[in-house]
Motif scaffolding. Structure first.
Motif, short mmCIF file in Angstrom:
data_model
loop_
_atom_site.label_atom_id
_atom_site.label_comp_id
_atom_site.label_asym_id
_atom_site.label_seq_id
_atom_site.Cartn_x
_atom_site.Cartn_y
_atom_site.Cartn_z
N VAL A 40 -34.79 0.07 -27.76
CA VAL A 40 -35.04 -1.09 -28.63
C VAL A 40 -35.55 -0.67 -30.01
N SER A 41 -35.20 -1.53 -30.99
CA SER A 41 -35.78 -1.44 -32.33
C SER A 41 -37.06 -2.25 -32.36
N ALA A 42 -37.74 -2.21 -33.49
CA ALA A 42 -38.87 -3.11 -33.71
C ALA A 42 -38.35 -4.52 -33.98
N MET A 43 -39.18 -5.53 -33.77
CA MET A 43 -38.79 -6.90 -34.12
C MET A 43 -38.37 -6.93 -35.59
N VAL A 46 -40.49 -6.16 -38.95
CA VAL A 46 -41.76 -5.49 -38.65
C VAL A 46 -41.85 -4.12 -39.31
N THR A 47 -40.77 -3.33 -39.23
CA THR A 47 -40.83 -2.00 -39.83
C THR A 47 -41.06 -2.09 -41.34
N ASN A 48 -40.37 -3.05 -41.98
CA ASN A 48 -40.61 -3.24 -43.42
C ASN A 48 -42.07 -3.52 -43.71
N GLY A 73 -43.90 -0.32 -34.26
CA GLY A 73 -43.09 -1.51 -34.02
C GLY A 73 -42.27 -1.39 -32.75
N GLU A 74 -41.72 -0.21 -32.52
CA GLU A 74 -40.90 0.02 -31.33
C GLU A 74 -41.76 0.15 -30.07
N GLN A 75 -42.98 0.61 -30.24
CA GLN A 75 -43.87 0.67 -29.08
C GLN A 75 -44.08 -0.73 -28.52
N GLY A 135 -37.00 3.12 -29.64
CA GLY A 135 -36.07 3.84 -30.51
C GLY A 135 -36.77 4.36 -31.74
N PHE A 136 -36.03 5.13 -32.56
CA PHE A 136 -36.50 5.46 -33.90
C PHE A 136 -37.58 6.54 -33.91
N GLN A 137 -38.02 6.99 -32.75
CA GLN A 137 -39.16 7.91 -32.74
C GLN A 137 -39.01 9.05 -31.74
N GLY A 149 -35.90 8.08 -39.62
CA GLY A 149 -35.28 7.47 -40.81
C GLY A 149 -34.85 6.06 -40.49
N ARG A 150 -34.81 5.22 -41.53
CA ARG A 150 -34.54 3.80 -41.32
C ARG A 150 -33.20 3.59 -40.61
N GLY A 151 -33.22 2.66 -39.69
CA GLY A 151 -32.02 2.39 -38.89
C GLY A 151 -31.82 3.40 -37.77
N GLY A 152 -32.82 4.22 -37.53
CA GLY A 152 -32.66 5.37 -36.64
C GLY A 152 -32.52 5.07 -35.16
N SER A 153 -32.76 3.85 -34.74
CA SER A 153 -32.68 3.63 -33.29
C SER A 153 -31.24 3.65 -32.76
N ASP A 154 -30.24 3.41 -33.62
CA ASP A 154 -28.85 3.64 -33.18
C ASP A 154 -28.69 5.10 -32.77
N THR A 155 -29.24 5.98 -33.60
CA THR A 155 -29.14 7.41 -33.32
C THR A 155 -29.91 7.78 -32.05
N1 ASP Z 1 -37.08 -0.25 -36.81
C1 ASP Z 1 -36.45 0.81 -37.55
C2 ASP Z 1 -35.98 0.29 -38.90
O1 ASP Z 1 -36.10 -0.88 -39.19
C3 ASP Z 1 -35.36 1.48 -36.79
C4 ASP Z 1 -34.18 0.61 -36.46
O2 ASP Z 1 -34.26 -0.61 -36.47
O3 ASP Z 1 -33.14 1.17 -36.12
O4 ASP Z 1 -35.52 1.06 -39.69
#
Ligand code: ASP
Ligand code: MG
Length: 411
Positions: A40-43, A46-48, A73-75, A135-137, A149-155
């Motif tokens: 999962v990503s953060a809500m 939230v990360t912003n 956020g992901e926790q 994710g993301f961590q 890095g931003r968007g990292g939970s796909d990775t």
């Molecule tokens: N929460 C992180 C972000 O906003 C990671 C992700 O959503 O993939 O960048």
């Protein structure tokens, strides 16, 4: 029975109701007899907010503490999802990156994944307990939390799918798949049933936002089939849509061009009256590279007098000011007459593995754009893509025209 890694992005877990909805999607897969891990990503938002807290606290901050803050956020969502699943009678527990462990390098804030020790996770999945993974961590060599890095939970999701030997990685997002182009720009865009890794990589790199570029690279290297679908489909609907990102040879009917991507975040710089002698290109692009500014398209004109020439190239719009400054400082070394720049440009690209074996794709593009009076300012090509730089005002017209030209419009 299959082994699946499911990934849900920020909008899919934006509030508690949506997290319950995610749990229903997960339960469906568990009930079907699959072994499941969920990333999962953060809500959303939230990360912003967390990044802002860090920057508001101090302009200069320790990147390790940045990671400690933004990874939280992901926790939250991994724990909430485990609770939602348990409430629906599904065995589940949360996992933070360090607990797995998902090991990264020390580049806090944009760490790369070095390796994943999948034993504990695999055992958990085998025992029928859903692994709800933040994710993301991950954890760095300094044994501290590192983010990707931003968007990292796909990775994260694709890397974990590779590590646990998953049959598929399902990426649930707010759209129901990968489209031939952005439907907001070209209403005749179609959802693709399948797209090859290579094409998806180009689409993502050239402006399509549905998957993070690194996640596609990872999927391609490890041959993980990735299915992109919407989390807003009813969890109990018997049928749903999506796009499978897979090997080229798993695609029966290939088009010559599969999709049109565009990126508005480009800026153009032209150096006029540059000395036409050996070493000039190095003098221009060396300092930019030293400052980690990525130069994309490059056009150098032939010089009419054999003495001076013009060089045009693009940089990310976010680096425009910095690039101009660097070139200003290097003016004595480069010896140019004038620097011109603009951000009112867009890069439009046609992508397709069929280009390897078909000639004339570019020629047709140039003809049809000329007919519409669209001036091409720069061109780059690779084996499977052609990119052109044009005036941003013509974005819609160019995208729609090319979409029609290559037979991509929906009936
Ligand atoms: N929460 C992180 C972000 O906003 C990671 C992700 O959503 O993939 O960048
Ligand atoms: Mg995302």
């Amino acid at each position: 029975m299959a082994r699946l890694v499911l990934k849900f992005g920020g909008t899919s877990v934006a509030d508690v109701d949506r997290i319950r909805n995610v749990a229903r999607h997960v339960k469906r897969e568990v009930d079907a007899g699959h072994e499941v891990a969920v990333v999962v990503s953060a809500m959303s938002g939230v990360t912003n907010q967390l990044v802002k807290y860090v920057k508001d606290t101090s302009e200069f901050y320790d990147p390790r503490e940045y990671d400690a803050v933004v990874a939280s956020g992901e926790q939250v969502t991994s724990g909430l999802l485990a609770i939602a699943l348990q409430a629906q009678g599904v065995k589940a527990r949360s996992w933070q990156g360090w607990q797995i462990p998902l090991k990264t390098d020390g580049a806090h804030g944009s760490a790369a994944i070095l390796g994943i020790d999948a034993d504990k996770l695999s055992a958990c999945m085998k025992a029928g307990e859903v692994a709800c993974i933040a994710g993301f961590q991950g954890v760095g060599p300094d044994e501290r939390i590192a983010t990707l890095g931003r968007g990292g939970s796909d990775t994260s999701a694709v890397a974990l799918a590779a590590a646990v030997g998953a049959d598929r990685c399902d990426i649930y997002t707010d759209v129901d798949g990968v489209y031939t182009t952005d439907p907001r720009v070209a209403p005749k865009a179609r959802r693709m049933d399948r797209i090859s890794y290579e094409e998806m990589l180009e689409m993502a790199s050239l402006g399509a936002k549905v998957l993070q570029v690194r996640s596609v690279e990872m999927a391609m290297v490890h041959r993980v089939p990735v299915f992109v679908r919407s989390s807003f489909d009813a969890p109990d609907a018997g049928q749903w849509n999506g796009t499978l990102v897979c090997d080229e040879d798993q695609i029966m009917e290939t088009q010559i061009v599969s999709g049109i991507a565009f990126a508005r975040d480009e800026a153009k710089i032209t150096l006029l009256g540059v000395a036409d002698k050996p070493g000039v290109a190095a003098a221009v692009f060396g300092p930019l590279a030293d400052s980690s500014i990525n130069v994309d398209m490059i056009v150098q004109n032939v010089s009419p007098d054999g003495k001076t020439t013009d060089i045009t190239f693009t940089v990310p719009a976010a680096e425009f000011a910095r690039a101009r400054e660097i070139l200003g400082q290097a003016r004595n070394d480069i010896e140019y007459r004038e620097l011109r720049g603009s951000t009112d440009v867009v890069k439009v690209s046609a992508i397709g593995v069929g280009m390897r074996t078909h000639a004339g794709v570019a020629a047709r593009m140039f003809r049809v754009l000329a007919d519409k009076g669209i001036n091409i300012q720069a061109i780059t090509t690779s084996e499977i893509k052609i990119s052109i730089l044009i005036d941003a005002d013509y974005t819609e017209l160019a995208v729609r025209t090319l979409h029609t030209l290559y037979g991509l419009d929906k009936a």
